[in-house]
Design a protein around this motif. Structure first.
Motif, short mmCIF file in Angstrom:
data_model
loop_
_atom_site.label_atom_id
_atom_site.label_comp_id
_atom_site.label_asym_id
_atom_site.label_seq_id
_atom_site.Cartn_x
_atom_site.Cartn_y
_atom_site.Cartn_z
N LEU A 1 0.81 -1.16 -0.07
CA LEU A 1 -0.02 -0.06 0.06
C LEU A 1 0.82 1.19 0.00
O LEU A 1 0.85 2.07 -0.81
CB LEU A 1 -0.75 0.13 1.15
CG LEU A 1 -2.25 -0.36 1.16
CD1 LEU A 1 -3.03 -0.49 2.16
CD2 LEU A 1 -2.96 0.49 0.03
N LEU A 2 1.76 1.29 1.02
CA LEU A 2 2.56 2.58 0.83
C LEU A 2 3.44 2.66 -0.31
O LEU A 2 3.65 3.90 -0.82
CB LEU A 2 3.63 2.32 2.06
CG LEU A 2 2.95 2.39 3.62
CD1 LEU A 2 3.87 2.37 4.71
CD2 LEU A 2 2.07 3.69 3.74
N ILE A 3 4.11 1.58 -0.72
CA ILE A 3 4.89 1.68 -1.98
C ILE A 3 4.10 2.34 -2.94
O ILE A 3 4.35 3.33 -3.99
CB ILE A 3 5.57 0.46 -2.37
CG1 ILE A 3 6.60 0.23 -1.18
CG2 ILE A 3 6.21 0.44 -3.87
CD1 ILE A 3 7.23 -1.26 -1.60
N ALA A 4 2.68 1.64 -3.25
CA ALA A 4 1.81 1.97 -4.37
C ALA A 4 1.60 3.38 -4.23
O ALA A 4 1.28 4.22 -5.16
CB ALA A 4 0.70 1.31 -4.33
N GLY A 5 1.46 3.79 -2.90
CA GLY A 5 0.83 5.25 -2.69
C GLY A 5 2.09 6.27 -3.10
O GLY A 5 1.72 7.31 -3.74
N ALA A 6 3.37 5.94 -2.60
CA ALA A 6 4.36 6.72 -3.06
C ALA A 6 4.38 6.89 -4.46
O ALA A 6 4.73 7.91 -5.17
CB ALA A 6 5.73 6.31 -2.45
N ARG A 7 4.10 5.65 -5.02
CA ARG A 7 4.33 5.66 -6.67
C ARG A 7 3.38 6.56 -7.23
O ARG A 7 3.82 7.38 -8.31
CB ARG A 7 4.25 4.29 -7.28
CG ARG A 7 5.40 3.35 -7.18
CD ARG A 7 5.39 2.16 -7.90
NE ARG A 7 5.10 2.43 -9.05
CZ ARG A 7 5.19 1.45 -10.37
NH1 ARG A 7 5.35 0.18 -10.04
NH2 ARG A 7 4.92 1.85 -11.53
N THR A 8 1.99 6.53 -6.85
CA THR A 8 1.07 7.46 -7.25
C THR A 8 1.49 9.09 -7.16
O THR A 8 1.54 9.59 -8.33
CB THR A 8 -0.13 7.02 -6.57
OG1 THR A 8 -0.73 5.87 -6.46
CG2 THR A 8 -1.38 8.28 -7.05
N VAL A 9 2.08 9.17 -6.06
CA VAL A 9 2.59 10.79 -5.80
C VAL A 9 3.61 11.09 -6.82
O VAL A 9 3.39 12.11 -7.63
CB VAL A 9 2.91 10.82 -4.47
CG1 VAL A 9 3.37 12.38 -4.38
CG2 VAL A 9 1.97 10.88 -3.52
N ILE A 10 4.80 10.39 -6.95
CA ILE A 10 5.67 10.52 -7.79
C ILE A 10 5.41 10.56 -9.47
O ILE A 10 5.77 11.45 -9.99
CB ILE A 10 7.03 9.62 -7.59
CG1 ILE A 10 7.44 9.67 -6.13
CG2 ILE A 10 8.15 9.72 -8.64
CD1 ILE A 10 8.28 8.60 -5.77
N GLN A 11 4.61 9.42 -9.91
CA GLN A 11 4.36 9.45 -11.12
C GLN A 11 3.46 10.59 -11.54
O GLN A 11 3.80 11.22 -12.56
CB GLN A 11 3.85 7.81 -11.55
CG GLN A 11 4.76 6.78 -11.51
CD GLN A 11 3.95 5.54 -11.29
OE1 GLN A 11 4.73 4.50 -11.13
NE2 GLN A 11 2.78 5.29 -11.75
N LEU A 12 2.48 10.83 -10.58
CA LEU A 12 1.52 11.90 -11.26
C LEU A 12 2.01 13.20 -11.21
O LEU A 12 1.84 14.15 -12.12
CB LEU A 12 0.14 11.73 -10.34
CG LEU A 12 -0.56 10.66 -10.57
CD1 LEU A 12 -2.18 10.62 -9.81
CD2 LEU A 12 -1.00 10.34 -12.03
#
Lengths: 206, 268
Positions: free
Chosen positions: B36-47
């Motif tokens: 969950l945390l990794i996916a959340g961080a990816r969302t922030v960075i990618q977007l």
């Protein structure tokens, strides 16, 4: 004598190069240890597996015959026949002649109604007999029979043997017959070839 | 436009919800906290990254940059299609079939929509071209991936039936009819379902976004209808094309079934 099927330098990933010539009306038995490539030989002749070499039917080179036409003339009947429709008659050629179908069914002791039987309810022996009838409806010149009696009792085995013999005589066709059964080998007679190390040879016991 | 700008504080509050969820899953030993945390961080960075790229693209609106962006999007989508196959074609075909059909369908539909329906000036105006292409590629990608995956799986499973039909003298196209139909169905189903459920079960994302941004609902609805039809056309033609090409590729010139042209993917 004329050659019906003439095979020269046939090569597949696992077989050959091998030569084979079959005369009209002839029944050639193919034997060999399991895994020696008996089915692979039949599949290559039906052009179902990639293969190289010069193959002719009645002198006509295979490459000049469209694949669909080739497989109708050189019919491969696997040990386990495949069925895709709901009823038996959906698996016959669209323009099949009814009297011919009835004649063939009679030879393998199946009633006319069997054409309307549901696939789900067929026994393995019925499938095997109907599989042969289905292949013969295309009037092939060469039959490639891969253990066509594996699921049958002795009575039906003999019926199939007689039906194939009759077909070969009537149509001047030929058959390659893969069999494991020593008694069947004696009943069928004719030429016997063994596959060993990817090569065709006369067996040691003759 | 009465768009309410979001502050970093607003986003932090939302992020805390995800952190809280991750905390609960850790506490309950469900082993999802890390993901969950990794996916959340990816969302922030990618977007954030894509936001910056889009901002730059809008500021320097040139056809070359738009085209480059489109090619990158296509390349990534093509890779995704390939990576989702359990059994995919060996060699370049594995990447090529999905990418080429996606290029033909998604790009053609996008260009058609831009030049004839939406009509910005210039027609490749990035504010319209990039989101439109993105939605089309995203949906076409899913459709083609599902269709190809279903095709290769069913052909593999039904190889005896296919060869049985070939042995009876059926042409290759007849021998794979049912597998082809099933593959096309599975590729198109998500889109058909989305059209059928639109507005009743769910409010489509793009329409919701436009309404949040202050667009009148009827205008947002018109855009949504347009997009849905474009997506359906793009996905549909893309899937049909990919399934056709792939099924042809499964047979050679002598109409032999060539399963040796497939290899197991990473999930097989």
């Amino acid at each position: 004598m004329d050659r019906l099927l003439d095979v020269r330098q046939l090569k597949t990933a696992h077989l050959g190069p091998l030569d084979l010539a079959v005369q009209p009306g002839e029944l050639v038995q193919i034997t060999g240890a399991s895994g020696s490539g008996k089915s692979l030989l039949l599949r290559a002749l039906a052009d179902l597996d990639p293969n190289a070499g010069a193959v002719t039917l009645n002198g006509e080179p295979r490459d000049s015959i469209p694949p669909v036409e080739w497989r109708r003339r050189v019919a491969y009947v696997p040990a386990e026949t495949a069925w895709w429709g709901e009823r038996v008659d959906e698996h016959l050629p669209a323009d099949f002649a009814r009297p011919k179908a009835l004649h063939l069914l009679e030879q393998v002791a199946l009633p006319e109604e069997s054409l309307r039987w549901e696939i789900e309810r067929l026994s393995s022996g019925e499938k095997q007999r109907l599989g042969l009838v289905r292949a013969l409806m295309n009037q092939p010149r060469v039959l490639l029979l891969d253990e066509p009696t594996a699921n049958l009792d002795l009575e039906n085995t003999k019926r199939i043997e007689r039906a194939v013999r009759a077909y070969l005589a009537e149509e001047e066709a030929a058959a390659l017959w893969v069999s494991h059964d020593t008694l069947q080998r004696q009943r069928l007679g004719g030429r016997i070839l063994t596959i060993r190390d990817g090569q065709l040879e006369a067996p040691a016991w003759t | 436009m009465d768009l309410i700008s979001l502050s970093p504080f607003d986003l932090t509050l939302a992020a805390l919800l995800v952190v809280a969820l991750a905390g609960v899953t850790v506490w309950a030993r469900m082993g999802l906290g890390r993901s969950l945390l990794i996916a959340g961080a990816r969302t922030v960075i990618q977007l954030l990254l894509v936001g910056l790229i889009l901002q730059t693209l809008f500021d320097h609106a040139q056809l070359g940059w738009v085209a480059l962006m489109a090619v990158v999007m296509l390349a990534v989508a093509g890779y995704e299609v390939m990576a989702r196959q359990q059994r995919r074609f060996a060699g370049l075909w594995g990447y090529g079939i999905g990418t080429v059909t996606m290029f033909i369908s998604a790009f053609a539909v996008t260009v058609l929509a831009l030049t004839t329906m939406v009509g910005p000036t210039p027609w490749w105006e990035p504010q319209y071209a990039i989101p439109l292409l993105g939605m089309l590629l995203g949906n076409t990608m899913t459709g083609i991936a599902l269709g190809l995956d279903r095709l290769t799986q069913t052909v593999w499973r039904e190889r005896r039936t296919i060869e049985g039909r070939l042995a009876m003298g059926a042409p290759w196209s007849e021998a794979v009819t049912t597998m082809r139909r099933e593959a096309a169905r599975s590729g198109l189903m998500p889109t058909i379902n989305a059209m059928a459920a639109a507005g009743i079960v769910s409010l489509p994302g793009m329409m919701t976004g436009q309404i949040l941004a202050g667009a009148p609902p009827v205008e947002a609805v018109k855009y949504q209808i347009l997009i849905m039809f474009l997506i359906t056309a793009g996905t549909g033609f893309g899937t049909l094309g990919a399934v056709w090409f792939a099924s042809r590729r499964l047979f050679d010139t002598r109409e032999r079934l060539r399963l040796d042209r497939l290899k197991a993917g990473r999930h097989a």
